[in-house]
Design a protein around this motif. Structure first.
Motif, PDB file in Angstrom:
ATOM      1  N   THR B  34       0.831  -1.193   0.000  1.00 10.39           N
ATOM      2  CA  THR B  34       0.000   0.000   0.000  1.00 10.39           C
ATOM      3  C   THR B  34       0.866   1.242   0.000  1.00 10.39           C
ATOM      4  OG1 THR B  34       0.033  -0.301   2.333  1.00 10.39           O
ATOM      5  CG2 THR B  34      -1.953  -0.910   1.250  1.00 10.39           C
ATOM      6  N   VAL B  35       0.711   1.988  -1.034  1.00  9.22           N
ATOM      7  CA  VAL B  35       1.373   3.278  -1.125  1.00  9.22           C
ATOM      8  C   VAL B  35       0.377   4.172  -1.842  1.00  9.22           C
ATOM      9  CG1 VAL B  35       3.054   4.474  -2.555  1.00  9.22           C
ATOM     10  CG2 VAL B  35       3.790   2.701  -1.070  1.00  9.22           C
ATOM     11  N   ARG B  36       0.355   5.424  -1.472  1.00  8.11           N
ATOM     12  CA  ARG B  36      -0.549   6.318  -2.167  1.00  8.11           C
ATOM     13  C   ARG B  36       0.302   7.342  -2.895  1.00  8.11           C
ATOM     14  NH1 ARG B  36      -3.981  10.993   0.451  1.00  8.11           N
ATOM     15  NH2 ARG B  36      -5.368  11.421  -1.283  1.00  8.11           N
ATOM     16  N   ILE B  37       0.065   7.481  -4.185  1.00  8.02           N
ATOM     17  CA  ILE B  37       0.807   8.494  -4.949  1.00  8.02           C
ATOM     18  C   ILE B  37      -0.209   9.517  -5.426  1.00  8.02           C
ATOM     19  CG2 ILE B  37       2.408   8.943  -6.797  1.00  8.02           C
ATOM     20  CD1 ILE B  37       3.292   6.191  -6.791  1.00  8.02           C
ATOM     21  N   VAL B  38      -0.051  10.746  -4.972  1.00  5.20           N
ATOM     22  CA  VAL B  38      -0.930  11.816  -5.425  1.00  5.20           C
ATOM     23  C   VAL B  38      -0.201  12.522  -6.546  1.00  5.20           C
ATOM     24  CG1 VAL B  38      -2.172  13.864  -4.753  1.00  5.20           C
ATOM     25  CG2 VAL B  38      -1.831  12.046  -3.113  1.00  5.20           C
ATOM     26  N   LEU B  39      -0.800  12.473  -7.713  1.00  4.10           N
ATOM     27  CA  LEU B  39      -0.111  12.959  -8.898  1.00  4.10           C
ATOM     28  C   LEU B  39      -0.720  14.258  -9.375  1.00  4.10           C
ATOM     29  CD1 LEU B  39      -0.205   9.615 -10.769  1.00  4.10           C
ATOM     30  CD2 LEU B  39       1.856  10.703  -9.995  1.00  4.10           C
ATOM     31  N   GLU B  40       0.140  15.102  -9.863  1.00  5.21           N
ATOM     32  CA  GLU B  40      -0.351  16.278 -10.560  1.00  5.21           C
ATOM     33  C   GLU B  40       0.044  16.073 -12.008  1.00  5.21           C
ATOM     34  OE1 GLU B  40       0.388  20.053  -8.496  1.00  5.21           O
ATOM     35  OE2 GLU B  40       0.864  20.795 -10.507  1.00  5.21           O
ATOM     36  N   LEU B  41      -0.951  15.965 -12.857  1.00  8.12           N
ATOM     37  CA  LEU B  41      -0.677  15.605 -14.244  1.00  8.12           C
ATOM     38  C   LEU B  41      -0.983  16.759 -15.164  1.00  8.12           C
ATOM     39  CD1 LEU B  41      -2.532  12.210 -14.311  1.00  8.12           C
ATOM     40  CD2 LEU B  41      -0.106  12.501 -14.349  1.00  8.12           C
ATOM     41  N   SER B  42      -0.216  16.804 -16.214  1.00  7.65           N
ATOM     42  CA  SER B  42      -0.547  17.721 -17.289  1.00  7.65           C
ATOM     43  C   SER B  42      -0.651  16.837 -18.517  1.00  7.65           C
ATOM     44  CB  SER B  42       0.561  18.760 -17.413  1.00  7.65           C
ATOM     45  OG  SER B  42       0.681  19.198 -18.720  1.00  7.65           O
ATOM     46  N   GLY B  43      -1.851  16.430 -18.838  1.00  9.85           N
ATOM     47  CA  GLY B  43      -2.020  15.426 -19.876  1.00  9.85           C
ATOM     48  C   GLY B  43      -1.585  14.091 -19.325  1.00  9.85           C
ATOM     49  N   GLU B  44      -0.634  13.470 -20.005  1.00 10.88           N
ATOM     50  CA  GLU B  44      -0.124  12.207 -19.490  1.00 10.88           C
ATOM     51  C   GLU B  44       1.162  12.403 -18.702  1.00 10.88           C
ATOM     52  OE1 GLU B  44      -2.408   8.907 -20.346  1.00 10.88           O
ATOM     53  OE2 GLU B  44      -0.278   8.547 -20.110  1.00 10.88           O
ATOM     54  N   ASP B  50       3.532  13.078  -5.301  1.00 11.95           N
ATOM     55  CA  ASP B  50       3.701  13.074  -3.849  1.00 11.95           C
ATOM     56  C   ASP B  50       3.458  11.640  -3.376  1.00 11.95           C
ATOM     57  OD1 ASP B  50       1.744  14.406  -1.093  1.00 11.95           O
ATOM     58  OD2 ASP B  50       3.783  13.627  -1.167  1.00 11.95           O
ATOM     59  N   VAL B  51       4.537  11.001  -2.939  1.00  7.51           N
ATOM     60  CA  VAL B  51       4.430   9.609  -2.528  1.00  7.51           C
ATOM     61  C   VAL B  51       4.111   9.573  -1.040  1.00  7.51           C
ATOM     62  CG1 VAL B  51       5.660   7.441  -2.411  1.00  7.51           C
ATOM     63  CG2 VAL B  51       6.118   9.001  -4.261  1.00  7.51           C
ATOM     64  N   GLN B  52       3.001   8.975  -0.684  1.00 11.74           N
ATOM     65  CA  GLN B  52       2.619   8.916   0.721  1.00 11.74           C
ATOM     66  C   GLN B  52       2.643   7.470   1.184  1.00 11.74           C
ATOM     67  OE1 GLN B  52      -1.098  10.838   1.208  1.00 11.74           O
ATOM     68  NE2 GLN B  52      -0.352  12.796   0.446  1.00 11.74           N
ATOM     69  N   ILE B  53       3.468   7.199   2.146  1.00 12.86           N
ATOM     70  CA  ILE B  53       3.555   5.849   2.697  1.00 12.86           C
ATOM     71  C   ILE B  53       2.904   5.849   4.069  1.00 12.86           C
ATOM     72  CG2 ILE B  53       5.641   5.300   1.442  1.00 12.86           C
ATOM     73  CD1 ILE B  53       7.129   5.789   4.076  1.00 12.86           C
ATOM     74  N   LEU B 376      11.428   8.114  -5.138  1.00 13.49           N
ATOM     75  CA  LEU B 376      10.502   7.809  -6.229  1.00 13.49           C
ATOM     76  C   LEU B 376       9.987   9.067  -6.894  1.00 13.49           C
ATOM     77  CD1 LEU B 376       8.847   5.716  -7.783  1.00 13.49           C
ATOM     78  CD2 LEU B 376       7.141   5.848  -6.014  1.00 13.49           C
ATOM     79  N   SER B 377       9.682  10.091  -6.107  1.00 13.23           N
ATOM     80  CA  SER B 377       9.117  11.284  -6.722  1.00 13.23           C
ATOM     81  C   SER B 377      10.129  11.913  -7.666  1.00 13.23           C
ATOM     82  CB  SER B 377       8.661  12.277  -5.669  1.00 13.23           C
ATOM     83  OG  SER B 377       9.669  12.505  -4.752  1.00 13.23           O
ATOM     84  N   LYS B 378      11.410  11.776  -7.352  1.00 10.57           N
ATOM     85  CA  LYS B 378      12.422  12.315  -8.255  1.00 10.57           C
ATOM     86  C   LYS B 378      12.459  11.520  -9.555  1.00 10.57           C
ATOM     87  CE  LYS B 378      17.265  13.167  -8.336  1.00 10.57           C
ATOM     88  NZ  LYS B 378      17.730  14.337  -8.743  1.00 10.57           N
ATOM     89  N   LEU B 379      12.285  10.198  -9.435  1.00  9.17           N
ATOM     90  CA  LEU B 379      12.332   9.367 -10.632  1.00  9.17           C
ATOM     91  C   LEU B 379      11.160   9.639 -11.550  1.00  9.17           C
ATOM     92  CD1 LEU B 379      13.199   5.798  -9.380  1.00  9.17           C
ATOM     93  CD2 LEU B 379      14.690   7.386 -10.496  1.00  9.17           C
ATOM     94  N   ASP B 387       4.542   5.167 -16.844  1.00  6.48           N
ATOM     95  CA  ASP B 387       5.875   4.783 -16.395  1.00  6.48           C
ATOM     96  C   ASP B 387       5.921   4.521 -14.911  1.00  6.48           C
ATOM     97  OD1 ASP B 387       7.461   7.115 -18.653  1.00  6.48           O
ATOM     98  OD2 ASP B 387       7.031   4.980 -18.892  1.00  6.48           O
ATOM     99  N   ILE B 388       4.863   4.923 -14.228  1.00  2.56           N
ATOM    100  CA  ILE B 388       4.880   4.725 -12.776  1.00  2.56           C
ATOM    101  C   ILE B 388       4.947   3.242 -12.468  1.00  2.56           C
ATOM    102  CG2 ILE B 388       3.609   5.019 -10.648  1.00  2.56           C
ATOM    103  CD1 ILE B 388       2.375   7.418 -11.693  1.00  2.56           C
ATOM    104  N   VAL B 389       4.195   2.455 -13.207  1.00  3.60           N
ATOM    105  CA  VAL B 389       4.054   1.046 -12.856  1.00  3.60           C
ATOM    106  C   VAL B 389       5.387   0.304 -12.899  1.00  3.60           C
ATOM    107  CG1 VAL B 389       2.985  -1.090 -13.567  1.00  3.60           C
ATOM    108  CG2 VAL B 389       1.632   0.959 -13.434  1.00  3.60           C
ATOM    109  N   PRO B 390       6.137   0.326 -14.007  1.00  2.00           N
ATOM    110  CA  PRO B 390       7.408  -0.405 -13.956  1.00  2.00           C
ATOM    111  C   PRO B 390       8.423   0.239 -13.018  1.00  2.00           C
ATOM    112  CG  PRO B 390       7.130   0.668 -16.093  1.00  2.00           C
ATOM    113  CD  PRO B 390       5.874   0.847 -15.357  1.00  2.00           C
ATOM    114  N   THR B 391       8.426   1.581 -12.942  1.00  2.00           N
ATOM    115  CA  THR B 391       9.404   2.226 -12.061  1.00  2.00           C
ATOM    116  C   THR B 391       9.171   1.824 -10.622  1.00  2.00           C
ATOM    117  OG1 THR B 391       9.323   4.115 -13.540  1.00  2.00           O
ATOM    118  CG2 THR B 391      10.446   4.419 -11.459  1.00  2.00           C
ATOM    119  N   PHE B 392       7.942   1.935 -10.182  1.00  3.39           N
ATOM    120  CA  PHE B 392       7.656   1.588  -8.805  1.00  3.39           C
ATOM    121  C   PHE B 392       7.890   0.108  -8.564  1.00  3.39           C
ATOM    122  CE2 PHE B 392       6.176   2.291  -4.747  1.00  3.39           C
ATOM    123  CZ  PHE B 392       5.256   1.347  -4.388  1.00  3.39           C
ATOM    124  N   GLY B 393       7.569  -0.716  -9.551  1.00  3.61           N
ATOM    125  CA  GLY B 393       7.793  -2.145  -9.367  1.00  3.61           C
ATOM    126  C   GLY B 393       9.260  -2.478  -9.245  1.00  3.61           C
TER     127      GLY B 393
END
Lengths: 198, 404, 219
Positions: B34-44, B50-53, B376-379, B387-393
């Motif tokens: 369980t990790v919560r990532i709050v994303l601010e997106l501009s398009g994709e 913001d990674v919240q553990i 992670l937020s830097k990556l 790209d979040i999925v493979p990076t976080f994995g």
């Protein structure tokens, strides 16, 4: 093992290094809290020391002593292979004055570690870009790893269901009552069985 | 009426655009544990992440202060729950450092073999889950099948598949079973075969490679400044492995390589783990050669090790010793120590503070993936949402360890 | 679930043959096509992954299809420890599911909070959401989980809403010895302690010939 690190620190900072020891092979220096950032800067930038890996930062509570909270930092140098432990003692009984300068600008990895020390032990870091709770939720009050925080005081975000709503007993069933467990004291604060918290 | 087709210059007619906030919530198929990532997106494109553990914070450090030194072992198991043996061994070594005792040689080899088996299980899970999240379900099932073989060995030794609580201060809970070496030697080639099959399927796949290559790149210096250790750091080119740099147990007597990556991207982190499985196999084979078939597993220090059960039933001294060790805990000398081993994710450190009693004063765990997830937020800056999925994995963030 | 049944009853009559057949059919259909929402948090998640693996195949129960949207799921697997921070998310997910919905508490942490009796753990998800089957174990063996799933399927078929707990397959107290036999000990532990053995033989001799309880019988 890395006594030369302690020697250099003492040579450079003199009386700001309150005490040093090397028990169990770990070189430790207790630092005056006001010099915290300066010491870290020196350890990072001095070429012979080159502590580039921020290993750990934690708080240990000694409530019977003033200052009460000891912030412990471990550092490692990948190139040189030596380690050091730095400590700073801050905070009085009420944890006022428990502040240190943030070293996030020196090692970005300290960002989350300092947030964790704030969250768990209640030490503020001045100059931290984003000091908020990391492991507990924002509505939580108190700092759990302080010895004065009882381990089983919960602050539920979702109110627990009542037994009428559930239609069956939700508490512990016989033969386990609320005071099950080790009746022998484990030291520390006496455990008060407080049913309102259930 | 005014003509509608006015000549406008580029950029004069600007539509208002607000950044979109997306929540990849704590319960999410790709957020391991369980990790919560709050994303601010501009398009994709991700502008800010913001990674919240903390959704699996179980108060391990506070619970350790309520039991004895030996009662911490089950808590420690559940930290990095894909390689629990490594956590057990690390904690046992930390307490032994504080007590100043050394375990017999047979136990050291035994701990090494079990630890490397756990490391294989960790890497198999991480790589398998990463493949699964990118759509490759079959290699995940193959890796889980290989993991079951590792767990079979561990079950035969310790009695439990996953959370063994097998380490003890001064040794292990039980000696190796009769057929331990045979089991390991039989299982390892099969595990490697499955790893190779998975590799063949994945690494020739253009889509898989393109999703991983040059994604989530981090340089060696940045990774070190963030406090990264372990396979993620080695994938960025920094050759720091505690088993080589500061050997513990008998790692200086076995021959193995440390795989290093080149570019620090997700593909390198994936490949480094696969390569480490092979190195772990080498370590296990050499350790099994060197491990004696007979001999004590526990050191014979009566302050920390439980006496033999037959003595407990028949003599009074052993009964008292057993009683005191169980009820009050081993009296560990006063002091503090920081002990570190190479866990599945990197430098797994334990900072123990003892006040001389049977209950720990403070047990601090230095979780390797806490620092890694901090980066992670830097990556993710200016990457795309997918790209979040493979990076976080690839970071192998284990909730139990990160949130301790 | 009760609502659906009521709408099928013919007004004015009791539960007739036709409606019981329909109930049975619905129960059968529901239990063999559970869409799972795996709310996975902790170590039990590893056993959950092992469940979907070929050895302990979950697909043969029809329950393998994970649906990561609560709207499409009818079985909520709560796998692992639920912390206080996670509790609102769990409650929200449960509320978003549509009835008929079932909840499986996988593992001791989900059932009772486990040995994390502290400031941050919810002492069992039944404090937040109603639960149908509790599977104790830390982590439970996949066989125990499958037992739990079969128990749940049984309850779905019989439309039983009282919660159930998975019991171990062999109740250690029901066997005659009462001593747990260690896996690796080649000998019966009682052989090792001659006094115990003598005492037991004396007691058996006193008691006389007694019909031995069949293995597995509950006392």
């Amino acid at each position: 093992m890395s006594q030369h690190v302690l020697d250099k620190l003492k040579a450079r900072f003199g009386t700001s290094i309150l005490e040093t020891h090397s028990d169990f092979g770990d070189d430790t220096a207790v630092v005056e809290p006001s010099q915290w950032k300066a010491v870290c800067q020196y350890l990072r930038e001095e070429p012979a020391l080159d502590f580039d890996l921020p290993v750990d930062l934690c708080g240990v509570d000694y409530p019977t002593r003033i200052p009460r909270m000891e912030v412990v930092m471990h550092l490692y140098s990948i190139a040189k292979g030596h380690r050091v432990r730095l400590k700073a003692r801050v905070g009085d009984e009420e944890m006022s004055g428990a502040e240190l300068d943030s070293v996030t600008s020196i090692w970005p990895g300290m960002n989350w570690l300092e947030r964790e020390v704030w969250d768990m032990s209640g030490v503020r870091f001045n100059g931290h870009p984003d000091l908020r709770r990391i492991l507990m939720y924002p509505e939580f009050e108190g700092h759990p790893l302080q010895k004065t925080y009882p381990a089983d005081r919960t602050q539920p975000l979702v109110p627990y269901r009542t037994e009428e709503e559930a239609g069956l007993p939700l508490g512990k069933l016989e033969p386990f009552g609320p005071d099950e467990g080790m009746p022998f004291g484990r030291g520390g604060l006496p455990r008060v069985v407080d049913h309102e918290d259930d | 009426m005014e003509p509608l087709d006015i000549d406008l210059e580029e950029g004069e007619l600007e539509l208002p655009a607000d950044p979109m906030h997306l929540n990849m919530g704590p319960s999410h198929p790709a957020m391991h544990g369980t990790v919560r990532i709050v994303l601010e997106l501009s398009g994709e494109t991700i502008v800010k992440a913001d990674v919240q553990i903390g959704y699996l914070h179980r108060g391990f450090e506070k619970m350790s202060e309520r039991g004895t030194w030996a009662q911490v072992f089950p808590y420690v198991d559940r930290l990095n729950y894909v390689s629990p043996m490594l956590n057990n061994v690390g904690y046992a070594l930390a307490v032994e450092k504080l007590c100043g005792i050394a375990v017999p040689e047979r136990c050291q080899w035994y701990r090494m073999v079990l630890g490397e088996l756990a490391r294989i299980s960790d890497h198999l899970t991480c790589d398998g889950a990463m493949a699964m999240e990118l759509g490759a379900f079959t290699p995940f099932l193959w890796f889980v099948k290989a993991r079951e073989m590792v767990w079979d060995i561990l079950e035969e030794e310790t009695g439990a598949r996953l959370t063994h609580s097998f380490g003890r201060i001064g040794g292990m809970a039980n000696p190796p079973s009769r057929d331990f070496k045979g089991l390991c030697r039989a299982a390892l080639p099969k595990i490697l075969e499955l790893v190779e099959q998975g590799e063949k399927m994945l690494l020739k796949n253009r889509i898989f490679i393109e999703r991983l290559e040059s994604v989530g790149v981090i340089s060696g210096t940045d990774a070190v400044a963030l406090g990264w250790t372990g396979p993620c750091l080695r994938a960025s080119g920094v050759a720091y492995d505690i088993r080589k740099a500061h050997p513990y147990l008998r790692y200086d007597e076995v021959d193995f390589d440390v795989p290093i990556g080149r570019s620090g991207d997700t593909l390198d982190r994936f490949l480094v783990r696969l390569a480490e499985i092979r190195q772990s196999k080498r370590i296990i084979e050499q350790s099994l050669e060197r491990m004696a078939d007979e001999g004590p597993i526990n050191c014979d220090d009566p302050r920390v090790v439980l006496p033999d059960k037959m003595d407990v039933y028949t003599t009074i001294e052993a009964t008292i010793q057993h009683f005191k060790l169980i009820m009050e805990g081993a009296k560990v000398p006063k002091g503090e120590v920081y002990s570190y081993t190479e866990g599945g994710n990197g430098e797994l450190g334990y900072y123990l503070v003892s006040d001389g009693g049977g209950t720990p004063y403070r047990v601090r765990i230095r979780p390797p993936c806490f620092q890694i997830t901090g980066g992670l937020s830097k990556l993710l800056e200016s990457r795309m949402l997918s790209d979040i999925v493979p990076t976080f994995g690839s970071l192998n963030m284990i909730g139990g360890e990160c949130d301790h | 679930m009760g609502d659906v049944n009521r709408s099928l009853t013919v007004t004015g009559s009791e539960q007739g043959f036709a409606t019981t057949r329909v109930d049975a059919l619905l129960g059968w259909a529901r239990k063999y096509s559970l869409f799972a929402y795996p709310f996975v948090t902790a170590c039990c998640g590893m056993e959950f992954m092992a469940l979907t693996s070929p050895r302990f195949d979950l697909a043969r129960f029809g329950a393998e299809a994970p649906r990561f949207s609560p709207r499409q799921a009818d079985l909520l697997w709560v796998v692992g420890t639920i912390s206080q921070r996670q509790a609102p998310a769990l409650r929200r997910i449960y509320e978003q599911m549509m009835s008929p919905k079932y909840v499986l508490a996988f593992g001791t942490c989900a059932s009772t909070g486990g040995f994390y009796d502290n400031y941050t753990t919810v002492p069992g998800i039944d404090k937040i959401i109603p639960t149908d089957v509790y599977i104790p174990g830390c982590p439970p063996r996949p066989e125990a989980v499958l037992d739990g799933l079969m128990l749940l399927q049984d309850r779905i078929a019989r439309n039983e809403r009282r919660p159930g707990v998975v019991k171990p397959r062999v109740d250690p107290l029901s066997s005659v010895d009462g001593l747990v036999k260690l896996r690796r000990s080649a000998q019966d532990p009682r052989e090792l302690v001659p006094e115990l053995k003598r005492e037991e033989e004396a007691a058996m001799a006193l008691a006389g010939p007694v019909a031995e309880a069949p293995p597995g019988a509950k006392r």
